[in-house]
Structure formats: C-alpha cells, structure tokens
Design an enzyme around this catalytic site. Structure first.
Site, PDB file in Angstrom:
ATOM      1  N   GLU A  46       0.833  -1.203   0.000  1.00  0.00           N
ATOM      2  CA  GLU A  46       0.000   0.000   0.000  1.00  0.00           C
ATOM      3  C   GLU A  46       0.866   1.250   0.000  1.00  0.00           C
ATOM      4  OE1 GLU A  46      -3.759   1.781   2.521  1.00  0.00           O
ATOM      5  OE2 GLU A  46      -1.902   1.385   3.609  1.00  0.00           O
ATOM      6  N   LYS A 137      -8.820   4.064  -2.232  1.00  0.00           N
ATOM      7  CA  LYS A 137      -9.212   3.561  -0.910  1.00  0.00           C
ATOM      8  C   LYS A 137     -10.494   4.231  -0.432  1.00  0.00           C
ATOM      9  CE  LYS A 137      -7.105   2.539   3.592  1.00  0.00           C
ATOM     10  NZ  LYS A 137      -5.833   2.640   4.369  1.00  0.00           N
ATOM     11  N   CYS A 171      -5.229  -2.131   2.668  1.00  0.00           N
ATOM     12  CA  CYS A 171      -5.086  -2.051   4.124  1.00  0.00           C
ATOM     13  C   CYS A 171      -6.388  -2.391   4.858  1.00  0.00           C
ATOM     14  CB  CYS A 171      -4.579  -0.658   4.476  1.00  0.00           C
ATOM     15  SG  CYS A 171      -3.762  -0.501   6.076  1.00  0.00           S
TER      16      CYS A 171
END
Length: 317
Positions: A46, A137, A171
C-alpha cells in the site's frame, strides 16, 4: 507453466521515501528481477509509490495551519503520481515486455477530482501493460484522513489472470465485509491485500479472508526503516525525533483456500518472496463452502455496489 498454476511475487521493499522517481526505479528493478524467475503476477504494498505518510503520527499532524504539516503535505503531493500524465508508462511497458501483471500501491493526484487531493490507490496493470483498474481507498484510516481523501467504488473490480480471478483492497478495507463481498461476488478466487507493512495487520486477516472466501489470500507489505528516510526530506529532524528504528517490518504472507499458511509472515527482510499457486485448490475448498454461491441466500440478503467514478463537476456541452 500450466494454465492452473500462477507464479506470484510479493515485492516486500522499502520506498525511496516521498521520492517518486527513486521509488519508481526500485519498482522497475523488482519487476525485472521477478521476470528472471518467470513471475506472472507481482504485488507491491500500500502507498509504496512514493511512501506511507508516517510523519502525520510523528509530528502532530492534527495541528491546524501548521507550517510543518503544510510543507510536508506539499512535498508529498509533488511526488504523488498522475496517471493521466504518464507517470506509470514505464511500469506498464515493463509489464507488457515481461507478460507480467502488476498490483501497485500508489498515492494518486486524481485529475477528475481537480488534481490536488491525494488518494491511496491500488493500480492493476495486466500482462499486456494496460491499466485495468484504479481502486481509490474507500475510507482512509485514522491519521491517514489528514492527508488522504476518501475514494469511491469504481475500482471494486476483478480481473482474469490465467484460470484465476484476482481482486484487491487497500489495508483496513480488508476488514470491511461489504467490499470483500463485492469482490467475492464477481468470482474472486485470488485476493490481494496490500499494507504499508506490519505482521500486526497481516497475521490474522490474511488467513481469515482465505478461509471466509475459500480463495488464495495474499498480504503484501512494505519495509520502512529510519535509514530509508532521504536526507533531503523536509523537516526530517522533526520526523526522526519520535521515529522508531523500524516503522514497518513487512509481514508479507500467503494463505491457501483452506485458511492455512503457504508462506507465513516474513519479517524484516527486503526483496521478492515468490510462490506458485495451484488453482485446483480453490475448487477443492468450494466443495463445502462458497460464500456467494451455494452457501448464500440472495433472496434474503443482497449487496448493491455503486461503481460510478465520483467527480465534483459534470459538464454538458
């Protein structure tokens, strides 16, 4: 290699922190090294390009109107990628040259959102060197919200790779049940979870996702040590005051569709971690459980996903 086998590489490397050009060179070197081992899919952690915003926690990132925070954020922004300007063209060319698919964790300045805010984006490049999805994200975590903007559902997509169907999340998105289901429902059987780097994160969720989905589950993390901070980093002295010697210890790992380890979390080791996966194991484990197939009840519970790319302005000529 047989159609039901896929050779994957986890690139557990450190960025040249907040240096886009330097980090891109390390990424390209990793792809070249993976090609020597006939790797077919390589995954980077990430926000590896150009790095995770460690300074926010270390330098009182919530202080309003702080010169330190503004200057570090501006430095971060200058080193974020702009896909439309060709920042990933050389990576795409290498993917095409070596017939290798790539998942790359990046910080993106999104042109369709004005080009200034930053998004934690997971980019999928196929083996033809074409960008097939950019997943921003959905919800930055805690201090990340001070520097990253929330994304949208446009990148909740899966991709065919030989007999596999691959999908990925950033994540703590991997802890969000509904985004996981959105990928399972599209046929995902190889789940890619990218992390900034810690076995604290990977040691439980990697196996859990594998067992829940009866898929291969890959957790790929970066490495970050004090020596990985470039000396020309703005306000480096303030960052180092509270920085531990190891900020991210890796923890990259792979679990099989039965939820058991194929590769346990690898700590404090920089480089490629390579494994060959056998698709047949997916069919074996789906025999007794399939979360979106024979063990689902869509007549009772069903997920709706908005994959429209969000933008503030829409023009009609």
């Amino acid at each position: 290699m047989a159609a039901n086998h896929l050779k994957v590489a986890m690139a557990q490397i450190a960025p040249v922190w907040l240096n886009k050009a330097g980090t891109l060179e390390k990424i390209k070197d990793s792809i070249r090294d993976a090609a020597k081992e006939n790797v077919e899919l390589i995954v980077f952690g990430e926000s590896l390009l150009p790095g995770y915003p460690y300074w926010v926690e270390l330098t009182n990132g919530a202080k309003f109107n702080s010169t330190v925070q503004k200057e570090l954020h501006a430095h971060y922004s200058r080193n974020a990628i702009v896909i439309e300007e060709g920042d990933l063209d050389e990576v795409c060319q290498l993917a095409k040259e070596h017939k290798m698919a790539v998942y790359l964790g990046s910080i993106e300045r999104a042109q369709n959102r004005g080009g200034h805010s930053l998004y934690c984006s997971l980019v999928y490049i196929d083996a033809k060197g074409e960008i097939q999805s950019v997943h921003r994200k959905l919800q930055p975590t805690y201090e990340e919200r001070l520097t990253w903007a929330p994304g949208d559902g446009n990148g909740l997509r899966v991709h065919k790779l030989k007999q596999f169907t691959v999908g990925g999340l950033n994540c703590w998105e991997n802890w969000m049940p509904l985004p996981r289901v959105s990928l399972y429902g599209q046929g995902e059987n190889l789940h890619v979870a990218v992390w900034p780097g810690s076995d604290f994160n990977t040691k439980d969720i990697t196996r859990f996702i594998a067992r829940e989905s009866r898929s291969f589950s890959i957790g790929v993390s970066s490495i970050m040590r004090v020596e990985d901070f470039p000396q020309d980093t703005p306000h480096l002295d303030k960052i180092l005051e509270k920085a531990p010697k190891i900020l991210s210890n890796g923890g990259s790992c792979i679990a099989g569709p039965d939820g058991e380890w194929i590769i346990e979390p690898v700590l404090n080791k920089e480089g490629l971690i390579i494994e060959t996966l056998d698709f047949n194991r997916v069919y074996e484990e789906r025999q007794n459980f399939d979360a979106v197939g024979h063990y689902s009840r869509p007549d009772i519970t069903k997920l709706t996903v908005n994959r429209e790319r969000q933008t503030t302005v829409s023009f009609e000529e």
